[in-house]
Design a protein around this motif. Structure first.
Motif, PDB file in Angstrom:
ATOM      1  N   PRO A 167      -2.811  16.446  19.451  1.00 37.13           N
ATOM      2  CA  PRO A 167      -2.460  16.273  20.873  1.00 37.13           C
ATOM      3  C   PRO A 167      -1.602  17.384  21.470  1.00 37.13           C
ATOM      4  CG  PRO A 167      -2.375  14.157  19.769  1.00 37.13           C
ATOM      5  CD  PRO A 167      -2.640  15.187  18.697  1.00 37.13           C
ATOM      6  N   ASP A 168      -0.618  17.896  20.715  1.00 40.71           N
ATOM      7  CA  ASP A 168       0.202  18.963  21.286  1.00 40.71           C
ATOM      8  C   ASP A 168      -0.011  20.311  20.592  1.00 40.71           C
ATOM      9  OD1 ASP A 168       1.647  18.848  18.896  1.00 40.71           O
ATOM     10  OD2 ASP A 168       3.368  17.822  19.768  1.00 40.71           O
ATOM     11  N   GLY A 169      -1.033  20.376  19.735  1.00 42.19           N
ATOM     12  CA  GLY A 169      -1.387  21.629  19.088  1.00 42.19           C
ATOM     13  C   GLY A 169      -0.617  21.943  17.828  1.00 42.19           C
ATOM     14  N   THR A 170       0.372  21.111  17.456  1.00 41.77           N
ATOM     15  CA  THR A 170       1.146  21.357  16.238  1.00 41.77           C
ATOM     16  C   THR A 170       0.768  20.346  15.169  1.00 41.77           C
ATOM     17  OG1 THR A 170       3.034  19.944  16.886  1.00 41.77           O
ATOM     18  CG2 THR A 170       3.054  22.246  17.631  1.00 41.77           C
ATOM     19  N   CYS A 171       1.037  20.697  13.924  1.00 42.97           N
ATOM     20  CA  CYS A 171       0.657  19.835  12.799  1.00 42.97           C
ATOM     21  C   CYS A 171       1.276  18.445  12.925  1.00 42.97           C
ATOM     22  CB  CYS A 171       1.118  20.466  11.485  1.00 42.97           C
ATOM     23  SG  CYS A 171       0.200  21.923  10.980  1.00 42.97           S
ATOM     24  N   VAL A 172       0.508  17.451  12.532  1.00 49.12           N
ATOM     25  CA  VAL A 172       0.980  16.069  12.506  1.00 49.12           C
ATOM     26  C   VAL A 172       1.138  15.638  11.059  1.00 49.12           C
ATOM     27  CG1 VAL A 172       0.405  13.668  13.054  1.00 49.12           C
ATOM     28  CG2 VAL A 172      -0.054  15.493  14.723  1.00 49.12           C
ATOM     29  N   ARG A 173       2.299  15.095  10.757  1.00 53.86           N
ATOM     30  CA  ARG A 173       2.594  14.663   9.398  1.00 53.86           C
ATOM     31  C   ARG A 173       3.198  13.249   9.406  1.00 53.86           C
ATOM     32  NH1 ARG A 173      -0.196  18.199   8.585  1.00 53.86           N
ATOM     33  NH2 ARG A 173       0.113  20.119   7.386  1.00 53.86           N
ATOM     34  N   ASP A 174       3.235  12.677   8.225  1.00 50.56           N
ATOM     35  CA  ASP A 174       3.812  11.354   8.016  1.00 50.56           C
ATOM     36  C   ASP A 174       5.169  11.564   7.362  1.00 50.56           C
ATOM     37  OD1 ASP A 174       4.078   8.638   7.832  1.00 50.56           O
ATOM     38  OD2 ASP A 174       2.105   8.321   6.945  1.00 50.56           O
ATOM     39  N   TYR A 175       6.235  11.348   8.101  1.00 48.30           N
ATOM     40  CA  TYR A 175       7.590  11.592   7.587  1.00 48.30           C
ATOM     41  C   TYR A 175       8.184  10.292   7.076  1.00 48.30           C
ATOM     42  CZ  TYR A 175       7.192  16.107   9.850  1.00 48.30           C
ATOM     43  OH  TYR A 175       6.772  17.372  10.213  1.00 48.30           O
ATOM     44  N   ILE A 176       8.687  10.324   5.836  1.00 54.90           N
ATOM     45  CA  ILE A 176       9.305   9.139   5.248  1.00 54.90           C
ATOM     46  C   ILE A 176      10.695   9.507   4.719  1.00 54.90           C
ATOM     47  CG2 ILE A 176       7.087   8.106   4.665  1.00 54.90           C
ATOM     48  CD1 ILE A 176       7.542   8.943   1.757  1.00 54.90           C
ATOM     49  N   HIS A 177      11.579   8.523   4.707  1.00 54.37           N
ATOM     50  CA  HIS A 177      12.954   8.755   4.265  1.00 54.37           C
ATOM     51  C   HIS A 177      13.030   8.781   2.743  1.00 54.37           C
ATOM     52  CE1 HIS A 177      17.312   8.313   3.851  1.00 54.37           C
ATOM     53  NE2 HIS A 177      17.417   8.593   5.135  1.00 54.37           N
ATOM     54  N   VAL A 178      13.793   9.717   2.222  1.00 49.54           N
ATOM     55  CA  VAL A 178      13.878   9.907   0.775  1.00 49.54           C
ATOM     56  C   VAL A 178      14.415   8.668   0.064  1.00 49.54           C
ATOM     57  CG1 VAL A 178      16.180  10.962   0.889  1.00 49.54           C
ATOM     58  CG2 VAL A 178      14.637  11.528  -1.026  1.00 49.54           C
ATOM     59  N   ARG A 179      15.274   7.930   0.721  1.00 49.88           N
ATOM     60  CA  ARG A 179      15.817   6.714   0.104  1.00 49.88           C
ATOM     61  C   ARG A 179      14.722   5.651  -0.060  1.00 49.88           C
ATOM     62  NH1 ARG A 179      19.416   4.301  -3.274  1.00 49.88           N
ATOM     63  NH2 ARG A 179      19.850   2.176  -2.594  1.00 49.88           N
ATOM     64  N   ASP A 180      13.872   5.505   0.953  1.00 50.89           N
ATOM     65  CA  ASP A 180      12.750   4.570   0.847  1.00 50.89           C
ATOM     66  C   ASP A 180      11.808   4.995  -0.276  1.00 50.89           C
ATOM     67  OD1 ASP A 180      13.778   3.186   3.024  1.00 50.89           O
ATOM     68  OD2 ASP A 180      12.497   4.220   4.471  1.00 50.89           O
ATOM     69  N   LEU A 181      11.568   6.297  -0.370  1.00 49.52           N
ATOM     70  CA  LEU A 181      10.715   6.833  -1.435  1.00 49.52           C
ATOM     71  C   LEU A 181      11.293   6.528  -2.808  1.00 49.52           C
ATOM     72  CD1 LEU A 181       8.288   8.734  -2.217  1.00 49.52           C
ATOM     73  CD2 LEU A 181       9.970  10.573  -2.205  1.00 49.52           C
ATOM     74  N   ALA A 182      12.604   6.725  -2.954  1.00 51.18           N
ATOM     75  CA  ALA A 182      13.249   6.489  -4.244  1.00 51.18           C
ATOM     76  C   ALA A 182      13.099   5.029  -4.668  1.00 51.18           C
ATOM     77  CB  ALA A 182      14.727   6.876  -4.160  1.00 51.18           C
ATOM     78  N   LEU A 183      13.271   4.117  -3.732  1.00 49.59           N
ATOM     79  CA  LEU A 183      13.143   2.694  -4.062  1.00 49.59           C
ATOM     80  C   LEU A 183      11.721   2.356  -4.500  1.00 49.59           C
ATOM     81  CD1 LEU A 183      15.274   1.124  -1.176  1.00 49.59           C
ATOM     82  CD2 LEU A 183      15.923   1.399  -3.587  1.00 49.59           C
ATOM     83  N   ALA A 184      10.731   3.042  -3.931  1.00 54.09           N
ATOM     84  CA  ALA A 184       9.337   2.803  -4.347  1.00 54.09           C
ATOM     85  C   ALA A 184       9.110   3.265  -5.772  1.00 54.09           C
ATOM     86  CB  ALA A 184       8.386   3.523  -3.387  1.00 54.09           C
ATOM     87  N   HIS A 185       9.729   4.381  -6.170  1.00 57.23           N
ATOM     88  CA  HIS A 185       9.614   4.835  -7.556  1.00 57.23           C
ATOM     89  C   HIS A 185      10.221   3.817  -8.520  1.00 57.23           C
ATOM     90  CE1 HIS A 185       8.636   8.764  -5.809  1.00 57.23           C
ATOM     91  NE2 HIS A 185       8.238   9.140  -7.008  1.00 57.23           N
TER      92      HIS A 185
END
Length: 326
Positions: free
Chosen positions: A211-229
Motif C-alpha cells: 500500500p505505501d511502497g515499503t516492505c510489510v512485516r509481522d512484528y512480534i515482541h521478543v518477550r512473547d516469542l520467548a514464552l512460546a519457546h
C-alpha cells in the motif's frame, strides 16, 4: 534436568534463557559471542563459550551437564547480508546444526525446539501465510532455515527425535532495559542507534507492491516469542503431540513507513526518513497467522506496537555509549 540454549547470549536467546529460568527450568547457554554478550546471560544460567562447529566442545557439554533438551537459536540471521555471504550462512546455519544434532544423538538427548523463520516462505502469493503455505525462500538465510527443518524431520524418522520449529520474522522490543538488539542489520536497532546519535534513518526501497511502497512485516515482541519457546519445550517434556512447524505471527502486517511513524510518535523525535534502494533478498510482504501456536503453545500478542517501540527505545537509551556501534 535442564535445557541447552544455543545462542543464549544473544538478543533472542537471552530472553528465552530468562523465560526458562522463570519457569523453573535450569539453563546451560552455549554461545561464541560473535554477536552476543556474556553479560546478557542470566546469572543463574551456566555459560559455555564456543561454537557449535566444535564437536568436542558440544560432546563435553552434553557429557558434563544434565541436559535433556535443546532450544537451538544460534545462527547467522541476516537475510539481506546472507546474499553476499552464502557460504558463511550455510556454515553457521547448516553445518553447525548437523554438528549439534550429531552431539545430541551421541548423548541421547531427544528433544529440540528450533528457531526457524518466516523467511522460509519467500514472497508468498497469499495475504497471510499459515503452516501449509508453500516454502519458497529467496535468500540463503531462508534456505538454510528450511534445510534446518528438513534435518529435524529426517533425524526424527531415523532416531525418534522429538522436535518442533517456530517460524517468525521481525522480533522487536525488550523484556528488560538490560537486553537490547544490537544487530547492525535489523530495522529497530538500526533506526534507534541512528536517532540516538542524532542522524537520520533510511527506508530501503519504497517501490514494493504494498500500500505505501515499503516492505510489510509481522512484528512480534521478543518477550512473547520467548514464552512460546518455553511452552514448546514444556510440551515436548510432557510428551504431548506437536506440530513440526508453528508460525508465530500477529496475522496482520505493519509497513516500514508505519514503523517509522510509530518510532517518531513514541520517541518524540521529529524526523523524515531518507529513501535508499532495495536490499537484495527482501520480500515485499510476509505476515503469518499464529492460530496453531495459539492452540498448542498459548501463543498471543501481549504487546502493542507502541509497547515494542517504547521498550526497545528504553533499552537502547539505557545502553548509552556502551552500545556497540556498527
Amino acid at each position: 534436568m535442564g535445557w541447552l540454549v544455543t545462542g543464549g547470549a544473544g538478543y533472542i536467546g537471552s530472553h528465552v534463557s530468562h523465560a526458562l529460568l522463570e519457569a523453573g527450568i535450569p539453563v546451560v547457554v552455549i554461545d561464541d559471542l560473535s554477536s552476543g554478550f556474556e553479560h546478557f546471560v542470566p546469572e543463574s544460567a551456566t555459560f559455555v563459550r564456543g561454537t557449535l562447529l566444535d564437536r568436542n566442545l558440544l560432546e563435553n557439554t552434553f557429557r558434563h551437564y544434565d541436559l535433556h533438551g535443546v532450544i537451538h537459536i544460534a545462527g547467522y540471521k541476516y537475510a539481506g547480508e546472507s546474499v553476499n555471504r552464502p557460504l558463511h550462512t550455510y556454515e553457521q546455519n547448516v553445518s553447525a546444526m548437523v554438528s549439534l544434532l550429531q552431539a545430541m544423538e551421541l548423548a541421547g538427548v531427544d528433544r529440540i525446539v528450533f528457531s526457524s523463520s518466516a523467511a522460509t516462505y519467500g514472497t508468498p502469493d497469499t495475504e497471510v501465510v499459515d503452516e501449509t503455505t508453500p516454502t519458497e525462500p529467496e535468500s540463503p538465510y531462508g534456505e538454510t532455515k528450511l534445510i534446518g527443518e528438513w534435518l529435524l524431520r529426517d533425524a526424527a524418522r531415523a532416531t525418534g527425535l522429538r522436535h518442533t520449529s517456530l517460524r517468525y520474522f521481525n522480533v522487536v522490543g525488550s523484556g528488560s532495559e538490560l537486553l537490547y538488539d544490537a544487530s547492525p542489520h535489523n530495522l529497530f536497532p538500526k533506526v534507534f542507534d541512528i536517532l540516538y546519535r542524532g542522524a537520520t534513518p533510511c527506508i530501503n526501497g519504497e517501490d514494493y507492491p504494498t500500500p505505501d511502497g515499503t516492505c510489510v512485516r509481522d512484528y512480534i515482541h521478543v518477550r512473547d516469542l520467548a514464552l512460546a519457546h518455553v511452552a514448546a519445550a514444556s510440551r515436548l517434556d510432557d510428551g504431548l503431540p506437536m506440530q513440526p512447524v508453528y508460525n508465530l505471527g500477529s496475522g496482520k502486517g505493519t509497513s516500514v513507513r508505519e514503523i517509522m511513524t510509530a518510532i517518531r510518535t513514541v520517541t518524540g523525535i521529529d524526523f523524515e526518513p531518507r529513501v535508499t534502494p532495495r536490499r537484495p533478498g527482501d520480500p515485499a510482504r510476509i505476515v503469518a497467522a499464529g492460530d496453531l501456536a495459539a492452540r498448542d503453545l498459548g501463543w498471543a500478542m501481549r504487546h502493542s506496537l507502541e509497547d515494542m517501540v517504547a521498550s526497545a527505545w528504553a533499552a537502547r537509551r539505557h545502553a548509552g555509549e556502551a552500545y556497540p556501534s556498527s
